[in-house]
Design a protein around this motif. Structure first.
Motif, PDB file in Angstrom:
ATOM      1  N   TRP A  88     -15.475 -23.052  50.691  1.00  0.00           N
ATOM      2  CA  TRP A  88     -15.719 -21.847  49.900  1.00  0.00           C
ATOM      3  C   TRP A  88     -16.826 -20.969  50.475  1.00  0.00           C
ATOM      4  CZ3 TRP A  88     -20.437 -20.850  47.568  1.00  0.00           C
ATOM      5  CH2 TRP A  88     -21.335 -21.928  47.520  1.00  0.00           C
ATOM      6  N   ARG A  89     -17.612 -21.507  51.383  1.00  0.00           N
ATOM      7  CA  ARG A  89     -18.728 -20.722  51.928  1.00  0.00           C
ATOM      8  C   ARG A  89     -18.248 -19.806  53.033  1.00  0.00           C
ATOM      9  NH1 ARG A  89     -24.138 -22.081  51.042  1.00  0.00           N
ATOM     10  NH2 ARG A  89     -24.310 -23.684  49.484  1.00  0.00           N
ATOM     11  N   GLY A  90     -18.631 -18.563  52.951  1.00  0.00           N
ATOM     12  CA  GLY A  90     -18.306 -17.604  53.996  1.00  0.00           C
ATOM     13  C   GLY A  90     -17.257 -16.616  53.538  1.00  0.00           C
ATOM     14  N   PRO A  91     -17.292 -15.445  54.146  1.00  0.00           N
ATOM     15  CA  PRO A  91     -16.394 -14.366  53.723  1.00  0.00           C
ATOM     16  C   PRO A  91     -14.914 -14.698  53.901  1.00  0.00           C
ATOM     17  CG  PRO A  91     -17.618 -13.753  55.709  1.00  0.00           C
ATOM     18  CD  PRO A  91     -18.190 -15.050  55.228  1.00  0.00           C
ATOM     19  N   GLU A  92     -14.598 -15.578  54.843  1.00  0.00           N
ATOM     20  CA  GLU A  92     -13.189 -15.912  55.053  1.00  0.00           C
ATOM     21  C   GLU A  92     -12.576 -16.676  53.872  1.00  0.00           C
ATOM     22  OE1 GLU A  92     -15.498 -19.240  57.198  1.00  0.00           O
ATOM     23  OE2 GLU A  92     -15.786 -17.132  56.728  1.00  0.00           O
ATOM     24  N   PHE A  93     -13.416 -17.213  52.992  1.00  0.00           N
ATOM     25  CA  PHE A  93     -12.929 -17.961  51.830  1.00  0.00           C
ATOM     26  C   PHE A  93     -13.029 -17.176  50.529  1.00  0.00           C
ATOM     27  CE2 PHE A  93     -14.449 -21.302  54.785  1.00  0.00           C
ATOM     28  CZ  PHE A  93     -13.234 -21.901  55.028  1.00  0.00           C
ATOM     29  N   LEU A  94     -13.560 -15.966  50.586  1.00  0.00           N
ATOM     30  CA  LEU A  94     -13.819 -15.208  49.362  1.00  0.00           C
ATOM     31  C   LEU A  94     -12.565 -14.997  48.514  1.00  0.00           C
ATOM     32  CD1 LEU A  94     -15.744 -13.722  47.501  1.00  0.00           C
ATOM     33  CD2 LEU A  94     -15.388 -11.676  48.906  1.00  0.00           C
ATOM     34  N   GLN A  95     -11.504 -14.495  49.097  1.00  0.00           N
ATOM     35  CA  GLN A  95     -10.295 -14.214  48.312  1.00  0.00           C
ATOM     36  C   GLN A  95      -9.690 -15.485  47.737  1.00  0.00           C
ATOM     37  OE1 GLN A  95      -9.377 -11.190  47.259  1.00  0.00           O
ATOM     38  NE2 GLN A  95     -11.275 -10.616  48.293  1.00  0.00           N
ATOM     39  N   GLU A  96      -9.683 -16.558  48.520  1.00  0.00           N
ATOM     40  CA  GLU A  96      -9.172 -17.833  48.016  1.00  0.00           C
ATOM     41  C   GLU A  96     -10.049 -18.339  46.866  1.00  0.00           C
ATOM     42  OE1 GLU A  96      -8.254 -22.394  49.459  1.00  0.00           O
ATOM     43  OE2 GLU A  96      -9.138 -20.995  50.870  1.00  0.00           O
ATOM     44  N   SER A  97     -11.360 -18.182  47.000  1.00  0.00           N
ATOM     45  CA  SER A  97     -12.274 -18.615  45.939  1.00  0.00           C
ATOM     46  C   SER A  97     -12.027 -17.836  44.655  1.00  0.00           C
ATOM     47  CB  SER A  97     -13.732 -18.441  46.372  1.00  0.00           C
ATOM     48  OG  SER A  97     -14.043 -19.314  47.421  1.00  0.00           O
ATOM     49  N   ILE A  98     -11.871 -16.538  44.785  1.00  0.00           N
ATOM     50  CA  ILE A  98     -11.597 -15.706  43.608  1.00  0.00           C
ATOM     51  C   ILE A  98     -10.302 -16.150  42.950  1.00  0.00           C
ATOM     52  CG2 ILE A  98     -10.973 -13.371  42.861  1.00  0.00           C
ATOM     53  CD1 ILE A  98     -12.987 -12.362  45.036  1.00  0.00           C
ATOM     54  N   ARG A  99      -9.264 -16.387  43.750  1.00  0.00           N
ATOM     55  CA  ARG A  99      -7.977 -16.828  43.209  1.00  0.00           C
ATOM     56  C   ARG A  99      -8.123 -18.174  42.493  1.00  0.00           C
ATOM     57  NH1 ARG A  99      -4.600 -20.358  44.508  1.00  0.00           N
ATOM     58  NH2 ARG A  99      -5.343 -20.800  46.594  1.00  0.00           N
ATOM     59  N   LYS A 100      -8.842 -19.119  43.105  1.00  0.00           N
ATOM     60  CA  LYS A 100      -8.993 -20.453  42.518  1.00  0.00           C
ATOM     61  C   LYS A 100      -9.806 -20.413  41.224  1.00  0.00           C
ATOM     62  CE  LYS A 100      -8.162 -23.329  46.480  1.00  0.00           C
ATOM     63  NZ  LYS A 100      -8.476 -24.570  47.136  1.00  0.00           N
ATOM     64  N   VAL A 101     -10.867 -19.635  41.211  1.00  0.00           N
ATOM     65  CA  VAL A 101     -11.678 -19.534  39.988  1.00  0.00           C
ATOM     66  C   VAL A 101     -10.869 -18.883  38.871  1.00  0.00           C
ATOM     67  CG1 VAL A 101     -13.710 -18.440  38.949  1.00  0.00           C
ATOM     68  CG2 VAL A 101     -13.912 -19.606  41.158  1.00  0.00           C
ATOM     69  N   HIS A 102     -10.146 -17.820  39.181  1.00  0.00           N
ATOM     70  CA  HIS A 102      -9.308 -17.165  38.166  1.00  0.00           C
ATOM     71  C   HIS A 102      -8.268 -18.142  37.623  1.00  0.00           C
ATOM     72  CE1 HIS A 102     -10.241 -12.749  38.152  1.00  0.00           C
ATOM     73  NE2 HIS A 102     -10.999 -13.178  39.133  1.00  0.00           N
ATOM     74  N   ALA A 103      -7.609 -18.891  38.514  1.00  0.00           N
ATOM     75  CA  ALA A 103      -6.596 -19.858  38.081  1.00  0.00           C
ATOM     76  C   ALA A 103      -7.219 -20.948  37.215  1.00  0.00           C
ATOM     77  CB  ALA A 103      -5.902 -20.465  39.301  1.00  0.00           C
ATOM     78  N   PHE A 104      -8.392 -21.425  37.600  1.00  0.00           N
ATOM     79  CA  PHE A 104      -9.098 -22.443  36.813  1.00  0.00           C
ATOM     80  C   PHE A 104      -9.400 -21.920  35.410  1.00  0.00           C
ATOM     81  CE2 PHE A 104     -13.083 -24.189  35.243  1.00  0.00           C
ATOM     82  CZ  PHE A 104     -12.816 -25.559  35.262  1.00  0.00           C
ATOM     83  N   LEU A 105      -9.924 -20.694  35.343  1.00  0.00           N
ATOM     84  CA  LEU A 105     -10.250 -20.116  34.038  1.00  0.00           C
ATOM     85  C   LEU A 105      -8.999 -19.871  33.205  1.00  0.00           C
ATOM     86  CD1 LEU A 105     -13.092 -17.688  35.102  1.00  0.00           C
ATOM     87  CD2 LEU A 105     -13.330 -19.832  33.831  1.00  0.00           C
ATOM     88  N   GLU A 106      -7.927 -19.445  33.839  1.00  0.00           N
ATOM     89  CA  GLU A 106      -6.652 -19.240  33.120  1.00  0.00           C
ATOM     90  C   GLU A 106      -6.194 -20.554  32.485  1.00  0.00           C
ATOM     91  OE1 GLU A 106      -3.815 -16.760  33.233  1.00  0.00           O
ATOM     92  OE2 GLU A 106      -5.313 -15.210  33.538  1.00  0.00           O
TER      93      GLU A 106
END
Length: 111
Positions: A88-106
């Motif tokens: 999750w660290r670094g800009p290359e993981f940002l979009q995946e992190s956002i997707r995973k956090v949103h899915a977790f919260l959903e």
């Protein structure tokens, strides 16, 4: 954190970073946030609490001094209802992190 001096130094550094980005955030707000997090971390430091925690947790493991890897690994091993995002660290993981956090919260936010 290992001791209060380290914690206070970490909150101070965090506050300086945040206030550079947004000077409208007061030092009192940063201090209040730091104290709130410190109290919650004390709970997570209680292994029995973590083992018994039924609340879904999402963990992005730490690797630095304020967020030691061994603490993340222990929480991941103890918590019964945890999702861990290892990369999750670094800009290359940002979009995946956002997707995973949103899915977790959903999945875990009551309707």
């Amino acid at each position: 954190m290992e001791n209060r001096d380290n914690w206070d130094a970490a909150v101070k550094g965090y506050g300086e970073t945040v206030r550079k980005r947004d000077p409208s955030i007061s030092q009192a707000t940063i201090d209040s946030f730091g104290e709130h997090v410190r109290r919650r971390l004390r709970l997570l430091g209680d292994r029995d609490f973590v083992k018994g925690c039924r609340t879904p947790l999402f963990l992005q493991p730490g690797i630095d001094k304020p967020h030691p890897a061994h603490t993340s690994a222990e929480i991941a091993a103890l918590a019964p209802n945890i999702e861990v995002q290892k990369d999750w660290r670094g800009p290359e993981f940002l979009q995946e992190s956002i997707r995973k956090v949103h899915a977790f919260l959903e999945r875990n936010t009551p309707k």
